[in-house]
Design an enzyme around this catalytic site. Structure first.
Site, mmCIF file in Angstrom:
data_model
loop_
_atom_site.group_PDB
_atom_site.id
_atom_site.type_symbol
_atom_site.label_atom_id
_atom_site.label_comp_id
_atom_site.label_asym_id
_atom_site.label_seq_id
_atom_site.Cartn_x
_atom_site.Cartn_y
_atom_site.Cartn_z
ATOM 1 N N TYR A 139 40.131 41.022 33.243
ATOM 2 C CA TYR A 139 39.925 39.929 33.024
ATOM 3 C C TYR A 139 39.349 39.229 32.035
ATOM 4 O O TYR A 139 38.696 38.126 31.476
ATOM 5 C CB TYR A 139 40.493 39.229 34.388
ATOM 6 C CG TYR A 139 41.128 39.748 34.896
ATOM 7 C CD1 TYR A 139 42.759 38.651 34.225
ATOM 8 C CD2 TYR A 139 41.564 40.320 35.429
ATOM 9 C CE1 TYR A 139 43.730 39.122 35.650
ATOM 10 C CE2 TYR A 139 42.528 40.818 36.692
ATOM 11 C CZ TYR A 139 43.840 40.452 36.592
ATOM 12 O OH TYR A 139 44.531 40.941 36.779
ATOM 13 N N LYS A 159 49.169 53.768 41.785
ATOM 14 C CA LYS A 159 48.726 52.292 41.543
ATOM 15 C C LYS A 159 48.419 52.050 43.942
ATOM 16 O O LYS A 159 49.696 52.527 44.255
ATOM 17 C CB LYS A 159 50.059 51.305 41.550
ATOM 18 C CG LYS A 159 49.194 49.884 42.407
ATOM 19 C CD LYS A 159 49.876 48.598 41.932
ATOM 20 C CE LYS A 159 50.313 47.340 42.028
ATOM 21 N NZ LYS A 159 51.100 46.394 42.460
ATOM 22 N N LYS A 176 45.434 52.505 38.375
ATOM 23 C CA LYS A 176 44.916 51.390 38.808
ATOM 24 C C LYS A 176 44.948 51.141 40.981
ATOM 25 O O LYS A 176 45.113 52.196 41.855
ATOM 26 C CB LYS A 176 45.678 49.735 39.001
ATOM 27 C CG LYS A 176 45.587 49.145 39.278
ATOM 28 C CD LYS A 176 47.225 47.883 39.461
ATOM 29 C CE LYS A 176 47.448 46.416 40.218
ATOM 30 N NZ LYS A 176 48.526 45.720 40.162
HETATM 31 C C1 PBG Z 1 52.513 43.149 41.498
HETATM 32 C C2 PBG Z 1 50.773 43.414 40.898
HETATM 33 C C3 PBG Z 1 49.712 43.404 41.949
HETATM 34 C C4 PBG Z 1 48.811 42.915 40.685
HETATM 35 C C5 PBG Z 1 49.476 43.609 39.292
HETATM 36 N N1 PBG Z 1 50.696 43.561 39.771
HETATM 37 C C6 PBG Z 1 49.107 42.350 42.985
HETATM 38 C C7 PBG Z 1 49.720 43.684 43.779
HETATM 39 O O1 PBG Z 1 50.846 44.893 44.174
HETATM 40 O O2 PBG Z 1 50.294 43.279 44.931
HETATM 41 C C8 PBG Z 1 47.352 43.323 40.606
HETATM 42 C C9 PBG Z 1 46.496 42.836 39.977
HETATM 43 C C10 PBG Z 1 44.684 42.400 39.894
HETATM 44 O O3 PBG Z 1 44.956 42.694 41.425
HETATM 45 O O4 PBG Z 1 44.438 42.008 38.751
HETATM 46 N N2 PBG Z 1 53.311 44.557 41.971
#
Ligand code: PBG
Length: 343
Positions: A334, A214, A269
């Site tokens: 989405y 991530k 991600k």
């Molecule tokens: C939280 C989380 C985030 C997303 C999914 N889980 C945001 C972040 O890490 O700030 C983002 C998903 C998206 O942008 O669609 N931990």
């Protein structure tokens, strides 16, 4: 002694021998049926996971401020959207809570409180769910006043103290009936901690999708607006725990840790700017790997389409095929319902 794979040498040799005009690559592209016959990738609703935002401040759905076409679903309307996704063949949903701002605190205590919004949403979803999986995100950012994913003390997100809280959160999800937890917090050692905590309470069948790679990305902006954490985070960022987007080897190390710690699936991600990461991980490891087409990716395509600059369906279709071509076995998007409707 080196083992030589002769089939690869023969393949390479044959390709070198292909020559125009004997070989015309356009011949395989003449008709739609012919292109279908030779296509390497197919996208089906079974590849898709729908992220859903949920709230409990009234019975009406709310509009996301920066994700056109995405609603924040009221708890009451949750069964409707889950049944719709299920009837279209979408495999599972990933639920995110948008909580009342007054409930946000330094320690994010609402996140590990019995019967909080996400637990009620999981129960509601599980009760109505027919042949569709219920996934929930483990992290504290929807609940903390500073917007970080963990305990923020002395200007630092405390890894090991956060692990204890994440474990509490995961057990509540398990009690509520979740099928799979998806830790998105990027703390070190979280998969081991969560697996052990679930197993100790006999939740051995609950799966873990680790957000292994991530990245600290600008593309989460619309998500943070939607769950109401943008202003909490303010000028802070998540670079001390999310991956640095200048690196790809780091993602391989993250994946290796998560596999050893007991992850059932991995996730990369965001997706579209990170196709190389999906490819590297899936080439290297035999573990199902998903990709998350995040909020910013969704909103970019949506906004361009709304301006008439792109064809919405075609752009989404191409993006999802590309993610699958890179090696993802499933995609959180989405656009899942719209795509499933059209496929
Ligand atoms: C939280 C989380 C985030 C997303 C999914 N889980 C945001 C972040 O890490 O700030 C983002 C998903 C998206 O942008 O669609 N931990």
């Amino acid at each position: 002694m080196h083992l030589i794979d002769y089939s690869q040498i023969v393949k390479g040799y044959k390709l070198m021998m292909e020559k125009f005009p004997l070989t015309r690559l356009r011949r395989n592209r003449r008709y739609q049926w012919q292109r279908d016959l030779v296509a390497e990738i197919e996208l089906t609703p079974k590849d898709l996971v729908l992220p859903i935002f949920v709230h409990d401040e009234g019975n009406e759905n709310l509009k996301s401020p920066s994700m056109p076409g995405v609603d924040i679903i009221s708890l009451k309307n949750l069964p409707k959207i889950i049944n719709k996704a299920s009837s279209l063949g979408v495999t599972s949903v990933n639920i995110f809570p948008r909580i009342d701002g007054k409930l946000k605190t330094e320690d994010g205590a609402e996140g590990y409180k019995k019967n909080n919004l996400i637990c009620r949403a999981i129960k509601t979803a599980k009760d109505c769910a027919d042949n569709i999986g219920i996934i929930a995100d483990v992290a504290l950012d929807p609940y903390t006043s500073h917007g970080h994913d963990g305990l923020f003390e002395n200007n630092n997100v405390d890894n090991d103290k956060t692990l204890e809280l994440l474990a509490k959160q995961a057990l509540l999800f398990a009690e509520a009936g979740v099928d799979i937890i998806a830790p998105s917090d990027m703390m070190d050692g979280r998969i081991k901690k969560l697996r052990n905590s679930l197993d100790a309470e006999n939740y051995t069948d609950i799966g873990i999708i680790s957000y292994s790679a991530k990245y600290a990305s600008s593309l989460y902006g619309p998500f943070r607006d939607t769950v109401g954490s943008t202003s909490s985070l303010g000028k802070l960022n998540k670079k001390t725990y999310q991956c640095d987007f200048r690196n790809s080897k780091e993602a391989i190390r993250e994946a290796a840790h998560d596999i050893k710690e007991g992850a059932d699936m991995l996730m990369v991600k965001p997706a579209m700017f990170y196709l190389d990461i999906i490819k590297n991980i899936t080439d290297k490891y035999n573990i199902p790997t998903l990709a998350y087409q995040v909020s910013g990716e969704y909103s970019m395509i949506k906004a361009a389409a709304q301006n008439g600059w792109l064809n919405e369906f075609e752009a989404f279709y191409e993006s999802l095929i590309a993610i699958k071509r890179a090696g993802a076995t499933g995609i959180m998007t989405y656009y899942a319902i719209d795509m499933a409707q059209k496929l």
